[in-house]
Design a protein around this motif. Sequence first.
Motif, PDB file in Angstrom:
ATOM      1  N   LYS A  70      17.025 -23.804 -39.298  1.00 51.40           N
ATOM      2  CA  LYS A  70      17.622 -22.326 -39.758  1.00 51.40           C
ATOM      3  C   LYS A  70      16.812 -22.250 -40.995  1.00 51.40           C
ATOM      4  CE  LYS A  70      21.713 -23.655 -38.449  1.00 51.40           C
ATOM      5  NZ  LYS A  70      22.530 -22.595 -37.469  1.00 51.40           N
TER       6      LYS A  70
ATOM      7  N   LYS B  61      13.113 -21.628 -41.695  1.00 49.48           N
ATOM      8  CA  LYS B  61      12.670 -21.317 -40.937  1.00 49.48           C
ATOM      9  C   LYS B  61      12.714 -19.507 -40.390  1.00 49.48           C
ATOM     10  CE  LYS B  61       8.921 -22.518 -37.389  1.00 49.48           C
ATOM     11  NZ  LYS B  61       8.858 -23.622 -36.418  1.00 49.48           N
ATOM     12  N   GLU B  62      13.375 -19.964 -39.647  1.00 49.49           N
ATOM     13  CA  GLU B  62      14.206 -18.315 -39.495  1.00 49.49           C
ATOM     14  C   GLU B  62      14.419 -17.650 -40.847  1.00 49.49           C
ATOM     15  OE1 GLU B  62      18.138 -16.454 -37.173  1.00 49.49           O
ATOM     16  OE2 GLU B  62      17.970 -18.788 -37.122  1.00 49.49           O
ATOM     17  N   ARG B  63      15.247 -18.418 -41.739  1.00 47.12           N
ATOM     18  CA  ARG B  63      15.476 -17.524 -42.994  1.00 47.12           C
ATOM     19  C   ARG B  63      14.532 -17.376 -43.471  1.00 47.12           C
ATOM     20  NH1 ARG B  63      19.529 -14.720 -44.311  1.00 47.12           N
ATOM     21  NH2 ARG B  63      20.817 -14.720 -46.444  1.00 47.12           N
TER      22      ARG B  63
END
Length: 501
Positions: free
Chosen positions: A422, A424-426
């Motif tokens: 999460k 990394k994605e954010r």
Amino acid sequence: MLKSKIALSLVLLLFIFSGCTKNEDEKVVGPKPVITNFSFLKTNNPSLSEDIKLVIKDNQFSGKLPYSADVKNLVATFDYVGSSVKINGAEQSSNNTRNDFTDIVIYSVTGQDGESQDFSVDATYFTGLPIFKIYTKNGVEIESKDDYVSGNAFLIGGRNYSNISGDMEIRGRGHSTWFMHPKKPYQLKFENKTEVFGMPAEKKWILLAEYADKTLIRNKLAFEMGYISNLDWTPQSVYSEVFLNDEYNGTYLITQKVEEGSNRVNLGDEGFLLEIDVPDHISEGDIFFYSTKFLIQIKEPEIETGSSQYNLIKNHIIEFENVLFSDNFLNPETGYKKYIDMPSFVDWYLIEEIAKNQDAKDYSSMYFSYIPGEKIKMGPLWDFDLGFGNVNYSQCEFPTGFWVKDHKWISRMFQDPEFVAKVKERFLFFKEKENYFLDVLSEQANALRYAQEENDDRWDLFGNYVWPNPVVYNSHEAEVYHLKTWFETRMKWLDEQFGKM
């Protein structure tokens, strides 16, 4: 011979007739209507100590008026080409007509042939920022962080905000910022809930001095990141020029206070606003407890040590930490995720890590909240004047290297693959907004172009070391450029590191 004379006469008459017809049909084109120069002379304006000449670019005259200028009652001096000059249909006379120049004023010049052209006059009053005038009773100085001084406040909104006044109390605030710097931060409390520069009405307001941050922008940048995040609430803020008992005290960032309220941290009737803090910050009357990892202040509500509410929040935080650091912390039903609002933890971490905020690893100003029956939420954001590389006593000076990742809660969460995914994605969301944040820096620097000069004249900052600056530059432009470069390098390094996880 007679025929020849008659023929010549007819030719002459035809030529004269044709010439007259052509001149009657042609429109007489005169010089283009224009204002060639524009100024405010001290001979016509008693509030001025010197002549103010405005410069022109693309049909706009612009310039800066001093604080002493009676901006609502100025006589302009101008030269023009044309038959008349008007403002909203009212005839204007150079060296004679008085006008209010609080807002941009449009002068319309009409030429001899009826053609008109508009010229705008942007006479910036003082620095262009709204003005916050504070008068203490009998002019007493503000010397304490604990004891309020009573008085009155007058807010001059300028072009963007309403003028407001009210009775108030004011005291000092802050820790190192209060004791180490000559330009002091303050907390102001109006007698009644008061709207300040367009921000929702409330009694308490914070005046951040931003003395160590010579750009004046670091807190503003962090708040901008908060506005597009998953955090429930981020303080609104407006730059203002502050005067204390008619003495100029510099440029401040006026912000909403981090406190419970429907227009601030909305916790209802049962919620808790908490702050991870350090023993040095605890004053008499503060309510706090020790979890297994931190000292935690209970900021809201007002409760007594040992009360049922006190024990409720203390036990819940300790229970959360025990689960977080247990062998079973990844259990999807009974593990740590049962206790926390994941989106707020991820975004709080990323904003603090992007800023490499000195205080956000294990020191102070780490706010979070809890409403019984719900999950723990991180935020709001606060205290970034030592963020974005503005510190010389730790690795936070450098744009490379993790920092907040070593926060005791966060470091444990990084052992959870779901949390890492999460993050990394954010991070990509914030990375995609990098140019937006750089534009924010440029826009704020432009908005402060006059303010930073006045603030420096008051405090003599540029070219001099201020604790804990890692670098010293001779201008605001250079300070902002350093911040931009640091930010770009930081985002690039984090992008590479998260990509490797």
